[in-house]
Design an enzyme around this catalytic site. Sequence first.
Site, mmCIF file in Angstrom:
data_model
loop_
_atom_site.group_PDB
_atom_site.id
_atom_site.type_symbol
_atom_site.label_atom_id
_atom_site.label_comp_id
_atom_site.label_asym_id
_atom_site.label_seq_id
_atom_site.Cartn_x
_atom_site.Cartn_y
_atom_site.Cartn_z
ATOM 1 C CD GLU A 278 -2.178 1.140 2.339
ATOM 2 O OE1 GLU A 278 -3.449 1.992 2.918
ATOM 3 O OE2 GLU A 278 -1.691 0.607 3.408
ATOM 4 C CB CYS B 147 -3.636 -0.863 5.613
ATOM 5 S SG CYS B 147 -3.182 -0.915 6.620
ATOM 6 C CE LYS C 55 -7.445 0.564 4.011
ATOM 7 N NZ LYS C 55 -6.949 1.260 4.264
#
Length: 563
Positions: free
Chosen positions: A311, A421, A371
């Site tokens: 990321e 994440c 995301k």
Amino acid sequence: MANESVRRRIAGLLVRFDHHPVSVRSVGAVVAGLLLFGSFPPRPWWFLAPAGIALLALVLRGTPRLRGAFGYGLLAGLGFFLPLLPWTGIYVGPLPWLALSTACAVYIGLFGVAARLLGTLPGWPLWIAAAWTTAEWGRSSFPFGGFPWGRLAFGQADGWYLPLASLGGAPLIGFAVALTGTCGTALVSALRPYITGVGSKPGGVEEADTTTTATDVAAVRHSRLAVAVAAAGCVLLPLAGLLLRTTLPAPREGDAVITVAAVQGSVPWLGLDFNAQRRAVLDNHARRTEQLADEVAAGLVPAPDLVIWPENSSDIDPLRNSDAAAVIERAVRRIGAPVLVGAVLVNDDRTTTNSVLVWTADEGPGERHDKKIVQPFGEYLPMRGFFRLFSPYADRAGYFVPGHGDGTVHAAGIDIGVATCYEVAFDRAFNQAMRAGAQLLTVPTNNATFGDSEMTYQQLAMSRVRAVEHGRALVVAATSGVSAIITADGAVQQRTPLFEPDVLVARLPLRDSTTLATRLGPMPELAAVVTTAVGLVLIVTVRRTGRRGRTGVPPAAAESVAS
């Protein structure tokens, strides 16, 4: 004599527990929270979690009032979350850390109320364990999408309970840990008459005098049965997890094999301003990928079929910036394999998207995962105007918007499940990817914004739970560490040091089969929520009627709850 001395000391503690309820229970609640904290990485003391639940349940069951139960639960929550979450304020001051810890502790307070009520039902260890799972579900869902950090399951990556993830995911692990703890409380309660010398004698009926009645005999038998059942729960639950380990996939067992590389390029410095040198971060990852290409050419490592960058490896939008695109393109051509590039993309309305792009030498940028679960108070700020009044860092929160899709990208001929994440903490992220056919899982992450904190190790533990939950190999690619290769049994096959450029290369098996946990999805957690709701409804009914109902709770128990 030694055993008698120990018994007397324990009896003395129990007497003080009764005579000084507020002070002793308050200390007990805080210690329970600290035990839960101690079970989390980087410490390997996973066995402290059931001990913490046992102590907390012991505190709560004897609490005379519901508001007291909430208070003790809140104290336990603060003892747990305050030391668990300091990384949330590492660069922005203590206010966000204290606010988040308190908000999470409120859920433990609500659990305290539920445990106090449910503790009067027959089979109360099961009810209270379900209430803990329900509290974790609530905290993982509300508000602002929830905050699942600190679920019991995420402290069990090194423990005996981990294999249970393949049957019911993180909720089942949490329930099993909580049930072990409540069985421990039940064991202490059942042994208490023997410890204190009040009531039944350890020798049972044989040592009773000639005035022993049939009621006394029944009480002794019931006490012995309670001890046996509680002890069995304390032993069999962790043992079941340990035995299940033999059913997990072997590290190399699969239908096919793929060679994967995870690149950790590192960052110029840590903190919120790490991306002030966004070009340096991108160059670091491109450079380390080109070095990997040289190592492949020299025969030092096998050629990867797939390369994964973390990321934020390109915080310069490569779809809008030709220089960034050229850097990525050169690295992709050198390595000769598709690269998953973590990039920040700027939308037409000036919002941003945290994306993972599939970049190939022939086609350039292709499929992408945007995301879907963005982090409140970090990637975006709810009620920005309000929170601006409390912190000068409010305007530093991003303007990220959630993406859509099924959580997978297609590269190197396979479907890859992506949880970027923060997403790995949520059950639904990989659940959706697995339903879409993911054969390999990856967690591209950027931990540079949290420095050298425990957050990195806590997140790695989550990834290990997810690998077992879904029976898939999993690759963690981090900007500054820890990057890791995790096999389907939850073992860390390879890992990088913190803050050093590095590359991990591994041959990983691919699977099409699915675990029971994958097939069940959210059902185990939903079952716990429904069970808790049913139990609370039964309690309310008993309190209203004041007489024995279908629950089998006597009027005396109802009066105790009402007090």
